[in-house]
Design an enzyme around this catalytic site. Structure first.
Site, PDB file in Angstrom:
ATOM      1  N   ASP A   1       1.110  -5.611   8.127  1.00  0.00           N
ATOM      2  CA  ASP A   1       0.015  -4.660   7.945  1.00  0.00           C
ATOM      3  C   ASP A   1      -1.254  -5.490   7.759  1.00  0.00           C
ATOM      4  O   ASP A   1      -1.344  -6.276   6.809  1.00  0.00           O
ATOM      5  CB  ASP A   1       0.294  -3.771   6.728  1.00  0.00           C
ATOM      6  CG  ASP A   1      -0.779  -2.699   6.550  1.00  0.00           C
ATOM      7  OD1 ASP A   1      -1.951  -2.986   6.849  1.00  0.00           O
ATOM      8  OD2 ASP A   1      -0.441  -1.591   6.092  1.00  0.00           O
TER       9      ASP A   1
ATOM     10  N   TYR B   1     -11.491   0.955  10.247  1.00  0.00           N
ATOM     11  CA  TYR B   1     -12.652   1.488   9.499  1.00  0.00           C
ATOM     12  C   TYR B   1     -12.998   0.627   8.298  1.00  0.00           C
ATOM     13  O   TYR B   1     -13.918   0.939   7.564  1.00  0.00           O
ATOM     14  CB  TYR B   1     -12.420   2.945   9.067  1.00  0.00           C
ATOM     15  CG  TYR B   1     -11.134   3.203   8.319  1.00  0.00           C
ATOM     16  CD1 TYR B   1     -11.019   2.930   6.966  1.00  0.00           C
ATOM     17  CD2 TYR B   1     -10.027   3.733   8.973  1.00  0.00           C
ATOM     18  CE1 TYR B   1      -9.851   3.158   6.286  1.00  0.00           C
ATOM     19  CE2 TYR B   1      -8.843   3.970   8.301  1.00  0.00           C
ATOM     20  CZ  TYR B   1      -8.760   3.674   6.946  1.00  0.00           C
ATOM     21  OH  TYR B   1      -7.594   3.897   6.279  1.00  0.00           O
ATOM     22  N   LYS B   2     -12.243  -0.456   8.074  1.00  0.00           N
ATOM     23  CA  LYS B   2     -12.555  -1.344   6.959  1.00  0.00           C
ATOM     24  C   LYS B   2     -13.488  -2.442   7.471  1.00  0.00           C
ATOM     25  O   LYS B   2     -14.630  -2.154   7.788  1.00  0.00           O
ATOM     26  CB  LYS B   2     -11.253  -1.858   6.349  1.00  0.00           C
ATOM     27  CG  LYS B   2     -10.489  -0.686   5.695  1.00  0.00           C
ATOM     28  CD  LYS B   2      -9.124  -1.019   5.156  1.00  0.00           C
ATOM     29  CE  LYS B   2      -8.540   0.229   4.486  1.00  0.00           C
ATOM     30  NZ  LYS B   2      -7.107   0.084   4.162  1.00  0.00           N
TER      31      LYS B   2
ATOM     32  N   PHE C   1       0.848  -1.193   0.000  1.00  0.00           N
ATOM     33  CA  PHE C   1       0.000   0.000   0.000  1.00  0.00           C
ATOM     34  C   PHE C   1       0.890   1.252   0.000  1.00  0.00           C
ATOM     35  O   PHE C   1       1.922   1.275   0.659  1.00  0.00           O
ATOM     36  CB  PHE C   1      -0.874  -0.042   1.259  1.00  0.00           C
ATOM     37  CG  PHE C   1      -2.009   0.936   1.242  1.00  0.00           C
ATOM     38  CD1 PHE C   1      -3.175   0.655   0.547  1.00  0.00           C
ATOM     39  CD2 PHE C   1      -1.910   2.127   1.935  1.00  0.00           C
ATOM     40  CE1 PHE C   1      -4.226   1.561   0.547  1.00  0.00           C
ATOM     41  CE2 PHE C   1      -2.966   3.033   1.934  1.00  0.00           C
ATOM     42  CZ  PHE C   1      -4.127   2.748   1.234  1.00  0.00           C
TER      43      PHE C   1
ATOM     44  N   ARG D   1     -12.379  -3.316  -7.750  1.00  0.00           N
ATOM     45  CA  ARG D   1     -12.248  -4.143  -6.546  1.00  0.00           C
ATOM     46  C   ARG D   1     -13.609  -4.418  -5.971  1.00  0.00           C
ATOM     47  O   ARG D   1     -14.367  -3.502  -5.673  1.00  0.00           O
ATOM     48  CB  ARG D   1     -11.410  -3.399  -5.488  1.00  0.00           C
ATOM     49  CG  ARG D   1      -9.954  -3.650  -5.572  1.00  0.00           C
ATOM     50  CD  ARG D   1      -9.228  -3.204  -4.327  1.00  0.00           C
ATOM     51  NE  ARG D   1      -9.809  -2.046  -3.649  1.00  0.00           N
ATOM     52  CZ  ARG D   1      -9.298  -1.519  -2.544  1.00  0.00           C
ATOM     53  NH1 ARG D   1      -8.245  -2.059  -1.983  1.00  0.00           N
ATOM     54  NH2 ARG D   1      -9.858  -0.464  -1.990  1.00  0.00           N
TER      55      ARG D   1
HETATM   56  C1  LIG Z   1      -6.259   1.210   4.111  1.00  0.00           C
HETATM   57  C2  LIG Z   1      -4.823   0.913   4.298  1.00  0.00           C
HETATM   58  C3  LIG Z   1      -3.981   1.805   4.983  1.00  0.00           C
HETATM   59  C4  LIG Z   1      -4.519   3.144   5.427  1.00  0.00           C
HETATM   60  O1  LIG Z   1      -3.731   3.845   6.324  1.00  0.00           O
HETATM   61  P1  LIG Z   1      -4.378   5.139   7.014  1.00  0.00           P
HETATM   62  O2  LIG Z   1      -3.314   5.701   7.842  1.00  0.00           O
HETATM   63  O3  LIG Z   1      -5.587   4.693   7.766  1.00  0.00           O
HETATM   64  O4  LIG Z   1      -4.807   6.067   5.903  1.00  0.00           O
HETATM   65  C5  LIG Z   1      -2.661   1.410   5.204  1.00  0.00           C
HETATM   66  N1  LIG Z   1      -2.190   0.213   4.753  1.00  0.00           N
HETATM   67  C6  LIG Z   1      -2.985  -0.654   4.067  1.00  0.00           C
HETATM   68  C7  LIG Z   1      -2.453  -1.967   3.597  1.00  0.00           C
HETATM   69  C8  LIG Z   1      -4.319  -0.326   3.817  1.00  0.00           C
HETATM   70  O5  LIG Z   1      -5.107  -1.155   3.140  1.00  0.00           O
END
Ligand SMILES: *Cc1c(COP(=O)(O)O)cnc(C)c1O
Length: 412
Positions: free
Chosen positions: A210, A235-236, A133, A384
């Site tokens: 992660d 939040y996911k 990411f 997705r």
């Molecule tokens: C959604 C996501 C993030 C988001 O990080 P934020 O600090 O909440 O914006 C980070 N890593 C991965 C793999 C994600 O899917």
């Protein structure tokens, strides 16, 4: 040809988790037809608003400042308390190793920096993969620049993900830290976390997972994997709401040794003495930097309570059935439509979402959103389909893909 509507109706009728859908807030009339983006932003539960209202009227509105230190659940303790709740429901981690704080990006920085700082002399490489990411890549680039480390990139197959063989090829005596996503945000690849963690440890490095696309969707066994560190979003699949704080895990035996770099007063031993000099609080508390986001944790607790009742194993079982159904529908389309599945076909290597690819998806997604059919788009050409098991029905998946099929047909 399979009648997918009939198949979906049967699957919904026999779905042991079907009842959980009624616990989510219904969208306003006409605003939503199918929600396939629970991997980006989970839906609110109907209990979320009253739970927030209770805090506003009660511990905030009536008790005010006393709530930080008084009552049966003083706010001061929420980072560890809610961390333990997330850990029990979704992370396979014993108590005292998880906090809720900050954003994933900030927690990733804090824990990755702590690991790099604690690595033995001569260990100056951070291993990551090209399809991780963006925030993970950027944060690690920054840490490498700050600490004079080298980034070792694994070239990822964008339709799959990092394998144990690829990790073996890059780790060694210079490895300080390896950072990977357990479920890849584009392809949905589910990494072999236990084996990769073992390989990284064998090479003498720290492992940070992660879990943004895993927590609440696939079983996670942080303690059993023996991982050092982990971070993830709430939040996911945990339905904590837009911008809800993240969770961070530090294995119990590392907590004394690792020092995160943002030494704030809330992570200090005896914060209210306001004394000179920073001394880390004992245990996982030292990961906390500033005042805990209490309101942001209320919806997480509601979501985690629901997940606890449903059980992550049942969630995973439905998740596999949902993603398998989506792939089956797409596979039934004529090949001249040119749609390709860019996620692992092996359910054991696939997380909770499926990416399909077509050159026109970037424009088609605007039409889909206007119709109330909500997947998301990720370059290059990927649609997705994020299928959150507690809030998504089989009929929704088939309906959304039929709307998409209509657009693909009329483009010909
Ligand atoms: C959604 C996501 C993030 C988001 O990080 P934020 O600090 O909440 O914006 C980070 N890593 C991965 C793999 C994600 O899917």
């Amino acid at each position: 040809m399979t009648d997918f509507r009939a198949l979906a109706a049967t699957l919904d009728a026999t779905d042991s988790l079907a009842g959980y859908r009624a616990e989510f807030v219904p969208a306003h009339e006409g605003r939503l037809r199918a929600y396939l983006d629970g991997n980006s932003l989970g839906r609110p539960l109907t209990r979320t608003a009253p739970a927030l209202a209770d805090v506003v009227a009660g511990s905030w509105g009536s008790e005010l400042i006393r709530s930080w230190t008084e009552g049966d659940q003083p706010w001061m303790g929420w980072p560890e308390r809610v961390g333990d709740e997330v850990a029990a429901a979704a992370l396979g981690a014993a108590k005292g190793q998880t906090v809720v704080a900050d954003s994933t990006t900030v927690l990733l920085y804090k824990l990755a920096r702590a690991a790099v700082d604690a690595a033995a002399a001569g260990r100056d490489e951070i291993v990551l993969d090209t399809d991780n990411f963006p925030t993970d890549r950027y944060v690690l680039e920054g840490i490498a620049a700050e600490r004079g480390c080298t980034l070792r990139w694994i070239e990822t197959d964008p339709g799959a993900g990092v394998t144990a063989e690829q990790v073996t090829a890059v780790v060694g005596e210079r490895t300080a830290l390896v950072v990977m996503s357990h479920v890849a945000y584009r392809s949905g690849w589910l990494a072999d976390a236990a084996e990769i963690t073992r390989l990284v440890h064998e090479a003498g490095g720290f492992m940070l997972w992660d879990l943004c696309h895993s927590a609440g969707s696939v079983p996670v066994e942080l303690d059993a994997w023996g991982t050092d560190l982990a971070v993830g979003c709430t939040y996911k699949y945990l339905n904590g709401g837009p911008g809800s704080p993240a969770f961070g895990y530090v294995r119990a035996d590392l907590q004394e040794r690792l020092r995160q770099p943002i030494q704030g007063w809330m992570g200090r031993a005896d914060p209210f003495t306001m004394g000179p000099g920073y001394r880390p609080a004992p245990g996982i508390r030292s990961v906390v930097s500033g005042t805990p986001p209490i309101l942001g944790m209320v919806p997480i607790r509601v979501g985690v309570e629901q997940l606890t009742r449903a059980g992550i194993d049942a969630v995973r079982e439905k998740s596999i059935a949902l993603t398998s159904l989506a792939i089956e529908v797409v596979d039934s389309w004529p090949s001249e439509w040119g749609v390709r599945v860019a996620s692992p076909r092996d359910a054991a290597r696939r997380g909770g979402h499926v990416t399909i690819v077509h050159p026109d998806f970037e424009s088609i997604i605007r039409d889909l959103w206007a119709d109330g059919v909500i997947p998301d788009y990720r370059d290059p050409h990927g649609l997705r389909l994020g299928l959150a098991p507690l809030s998504t029905s089989y009929a929704e998946v088939v309906d959304a893909l039929e709307v998409l099929a209509d657009y693909l047909m009329t483009r010909k």
